[in-house]
Motif scaffolding. Sequence first.
Motif, PDB file in Angstrom:
ATOM      1  N   LEU A   1       0.818  -1.210   0.000  1.00  4.67           N
ATOM      2  CA  LEU A   1       0.000   0.000   0.000  1.00  4.67           C
ATOM      3  C   LEU A   1       0.849   1.255   0.000  1.00  4.67           C
ATOM      4  O   LEU A   1       0.353   2.343  -0.300  1.00  4.67           O
ATOM      5  N   GLY A   2       2.116   1.112   0.318  1.00  6.96           N
ATOM      6  CA  GLY A   2       3.037   2.236   0.228  1.00  6.96           C
ATOM      7  C   GLY A   2       2.979   3.175   1.418  1.00  6.96           C
ATOM      8  O   GLY A   2       2.302   2.925   2.413  1.00  6.96           O
ATOM      9  N   LEU A   3       3.684   4.278   1.262  1.00  6.77           N
ATOM     10  CA  LEU A   3       3.787   5.251   2.343  1.00  6.77           C
ATOM     11  C   LEU A   3       2.483   6.006   2.548  1.00  6.77           C
ATOM     12  O   LEU A   3       2.086   6.308   3.673  1.00  6.77           O
ATOM     13  N   THR A   4       1.799   6.319   1.463  1.00  2.94           N
ATOM     14  CA  THR A   4       0.530   7.044   1.527  1.00  2.94           C
ATOM     15  C   THR A   4      -0.305   6.711   0.291  1.00  2.94           C
ATOM     16  O   THR A   4       0.238   6.367  -0.757  1.00  2.94           O
ATOM     17  N   GLN A   5      -1.617   6.840   0.432  1.00  3.28           N
ATOM     18  CA  GLN A   5      -2.519   6.618  -0.692  1.00  3.28           C
ATOM     19  C   GLN A   5      -2.966   7.934  -1.321  1.00  3.28           C
ATOM     20  O   GLN A   5      -3.752   7.935  -2.268  1.00  3.28           O
ATOM     21  N   ASN A   6      -2.461   9.037  -0.804  1.00  6.69           N
ATOM     22  CA  ASN A   6      -2.824  10.363  -1.306  1.00  6.69           C
ATOM     23  C   ASN A   6      -1.977  10.705  -2.533  1.00  6.69           C
ATOM     24  O   ASN A   6      -0.757  10.879  -2.421  1.00  6.69           O
ATOM     25  N   PRO A   7      -2.597  10.805  -3.735  1.00  7.41           N
ATOM     26  CA  PRO A   7      -1.824  11.072  -4.962  1.00  7.41           C
ATOM     27  C   PRO A   7      -1.031  12.373  -4.913  1.00  7.41           C
ATOM     28  O   PRO A   7       0.098  12.441  -5.412  1.00  7.41           O
ATOM     29  N   GLU A   8      -1.614  13.412  -4.341  1.00  3.65           N
ATOM     30  CA  GLU A   8      -0.924  14.702  -4.262  1.00  3.65           C
ATOM     31  C   GLU A   8       0.300  14.610  -3.351  1.00  3.65           C
ATOM     32  O   GLU A   8       1.367  15.155  -3.663  1.00  3.65           O
ATOM     33  N   LEU A   9       0.146  13.917  -2.240  1.00  2.00           N
ATOM     34  CA  LEU A   9       1.270  13.756  -1.322  1.00  2.00           C
ATOM     35  C   LEU A   9       2.361  12.886  -1.934  1.00  2.00           C
ATOM     36  O   LEU A   9       3.552  13.124  -1.719  1.00  2.00           O
ATOM     37  N   GLN A  10       1.940  11.892  -2.726  1.00  5.34           N
ATOM     38  CA  GLN A  10       2.918  11.045  -3.413  1.00  5.34           C
ATOM     39  C   GLN A  10       3.775  11.863  -4.369  1.00  5.34           C
ATOM     40  O   GLN A  10       4.997  11.685  -4.435  1.00  5.34           O
ATOM     41  N   LYS A  11       3.141  12.769  -5.121  1.00  7.01           N
ATOM     42  CA  LYS A  11       3.873  13.623  -6.057  1.00  7.01           C
ATOM     43  C   LYS A  11       4.832  14.554  -5.321  1.00  7.01           C
ATOM     44  O   LYS A  11       5.906  14.883  -5.829  1.00  7.01           O
ATOM     45  N   LEU A  12       4.436  14.981  -4.133  1.00  7.37           N
ATOM     46  CA  LEU A  12       5.287  15.862  -3.345  1.00  7.37           C
ATOM     47  C   LEU A  12       6.476  15.106  -2.748  1.00  7.37           C
ATOM     48  O   LEU A  12       7.605  15.605  -2.725  1.00  7.37           O
ATOM     49  N   LEU A  13       6.223  13.884  -2.272  1.00  7.45           N
ATOM     50  CA  LEU A  13       7.268  13.099  -1.610  1.00  7.45           C
ATOM     51  C   LEU A  13       8.296  12.550  -2.590  1.00  7.45           C
ATOM     52  O   LEU A  13       9.459  12.356  -2.216  1.00  7.45           O
ATOM     53  N   PHE A  14       7.879  12.304  -3.832  1.00  4.58           N
ATOM     54  CA  PHE A  14       8.785  11.688  -4.807  1.00  4.58           C
ATOM     55  C   PHE A  14      10.076  12.488  -4.989  1.00  4.58           C
ATOM     56  O   PHE A  14      11.177  11.939  -4.813  1.00  4.58           O
ATOM     57  N   PRO A  15      10.028  13.784  -5.337  1.00  5.71           N
ATOM     58  CA  PRO A  15      11.301  14.520  -5.509  1.00  5.71           C
ATOM     59  C   PRO A  15      12.066  14.682  -4.202  1.00  5.71           C
ATOM     60  O   PRO A  15      13.298  14.674  -4.200  1.00  5.71           O
ATOM     61  N   VAL A  16      11.338  14.816  -3.082  1.00  5.63           N
ATOM     62  CA  VAL A  16      12.010  14.982  -1.788  1.00  5.63           C
ATOM     63  C   VAL A  16      12.816  13.729  -1.447  1.00  5.63           C
ATOM     64  O   VAL A  16      13.999  13.809  -1.075  1.00  5.63           O
ATOM     65  N   PHE A  17      12.189  12.567  -1.584  1.00  7.25           N
ATOM     66  CA  PHE A  17      12.870  11.310  -1.254  1.00  7.25           C
ATOM     67  C   PHE A  17      13.970  10.992  -2.260  1.00  7.25           C
ATOM     68  O   PHE A  17      15.010  10.450  -1.893  1.00  7.25           O
ATOM     69  N   LEU A  18      13.740  11.311  -3.528  1.00 10.37           N
ATOM     70  CA  LEU A  18      14.755  11.047  -4.547  1.00 10.37           C
ATOM     71  C   LEU A  18      16.007  11.880  -4.281  1.00 10.37           C
ATOM     72  O   LEU A  18      17.133  11.351  -4.318  1.00 10.37           O
ATOM     73  N   ILE A  19      15.833  13.159  -3.998  1.00  7.51           N
ATOM     74  CA  ILE A  19      16.976  14.034  -3.710  1.00  7.51           C
ATOM     75  C   ILE A  19      17.690  13.571  -2.438  1.00  7.51           C
ATOM     76  O   ILE A  19      18.928  13.517  -2.384  1.00  7.51           O
ATOM     77  N   THR A  20      16.916  13.215  -1.413  1.00  8.56           N
ATOM     78  CA  THR A  20      17.512  12.752  -0.157  1.00  8.56           C
ATOM     79  C   THR A  20      18.305  11.471  -0.367  1.00  8.56           C
ATOM     80  O   THR A  20      19.407  11.311   0.172  1.00  8.56           O
ATOM     81  N   TYR A  21      17.755  10.559  -1.174  1.00 14.73           N
ATOM     82  CA  TYR A  21      18.450   9.296  -1.448  1.00 14.73           C
ATOM     83  C   TYR A  21      19.747   9.536  -2.209  1.00 14.73           C
ATOM     84  O   TYR A  21      20.790   8.942  -1.884  1.00 14.73           O
ATOM     85  N   LEU A  22      19.707  10.413  -3.213  1.00 18.97           N
ATOM     86  CA  LEU A  22      20.923  10.724  -3.967  1.00 18.97           C
ATOM     87  C   LEU A  22      21.963  11.393  -3.082  1.00 18.97           C
ATOM     88  O   LEU A  22      23.171  11.128  -3.213  1.00 18.97           O
ATOM     89  N   MET A  23      21.517  12.232  -2.155  1.00 22.35           N
ATOM     90  CA  MET A  23      22.438  12.847  -1.201  1.00 22.35           C
ATOM     91  C   MET A  23      23.043  11.795  -0.272  1.00 22.35           C
ATOM     92  O   MET A  23      24.228  11.872   0.083  1.00 22.35           O
ATOM     93  N   THR A  24      22.234  10.817   0.099  1.00 22.38           N
ATOM     94  CA  THR A  24      22.720   9.723   0.950  1.00 22.38           C
ATOM     95  C   THR A  24      23.829   8.952   0.251  1.00 22.38           C
ATOM     96  O   THR A  24      24.890   8.700   0.842  1.00 22.38           O
TER      97      THR A  24
END
Length: 306
Positions: free
Chosen positions: A10-33
């Motif tokens: 089911l993932g982190l959230t079922q909210n499509p808008e929140l998913q779109k917001l979290l995608f770039p945040v998590f991607l940038i954080t992962y690349l920084m990691t």
Amino acid sequence: MKNVTEFILLGLTQNPELQKLLFPVFLITYLMTLAGNLLISVTVFISPALGSPMYFFLSCLSIIDGFYSSSIVPKMIFDLISEKNTVSFNGCMTQLFAEHFFAAAEIILLIAMAYDRYVAICKPLHYMTIMSRLLCGLLVGMAGLLGFIHGGIQILFMVQLPFCGPNVIDHFICDLIPLLELACTDTHTLGPLIAANSGSLCLLTFSMLVVSYVIIVRSLRSYSSEGRRKALSTCASHVTVIILFFVPCSFLYLRPMTSFPADKAVTVFCTLVTPMLNPLIYTLRNAEVKNVMRKFWGHIMKTGDK
């Protein structure tokens, strides 16, 4: 009996808008990691000035952090933009093994780093003799071996459970508690036993680390105020990393076998945020590492300008 061939996350959230917001945040954080941990590892391996055991362990910690985060985060990020979030049974077991393998290896490595600080502070004259390359290599090898055993035990338990019907996991990863809740059998006995494999590792290791630092602090009474300050400064980064790792670990595994609403947020913290913070913690508090990095990048920039 294993009629289930795949699981639906089911993932982190079922909210499509929140998913779109979290995608770039998590991607940038992962690349920084990845970039931060890779930078630490490369800097330590190529710099003779960082040849002490402490930095060898630090480079190994950075490598483990990178692999640990990579065993979970890419799938989580991809699922934020994917319409069908599924994972095969074998893929689920592989992820479960990988996350517990790298987490356990990191826990054992933190013990080795605490022992290194103990020897450096309590037995400084014998430090290089005790912390030989052979011993450092054995400690890192032991971390890998014990991590493999820990992950293997989790898999041996899980593959014996029958998954015959429900296959929806209310999480973004395959972990112990969500899988135990789907098993078509009574897990009141087996569940605590499986969790104890992780919970006892967290509790035992944390207890050992607390004892080691109590001994270190007591030994500092004979030091001058300046000596105490320098000694405690070298331990501050390690203690911070220990807290960041063991608080989420204790929340996830030292508790009853049931899912909590905060599980997803805590898992994000220990698989994405903590691996990103570790390089920053060690770098910002260590003048020697910062100086080597400045020289390293200065040399690269000069080479690039030619």
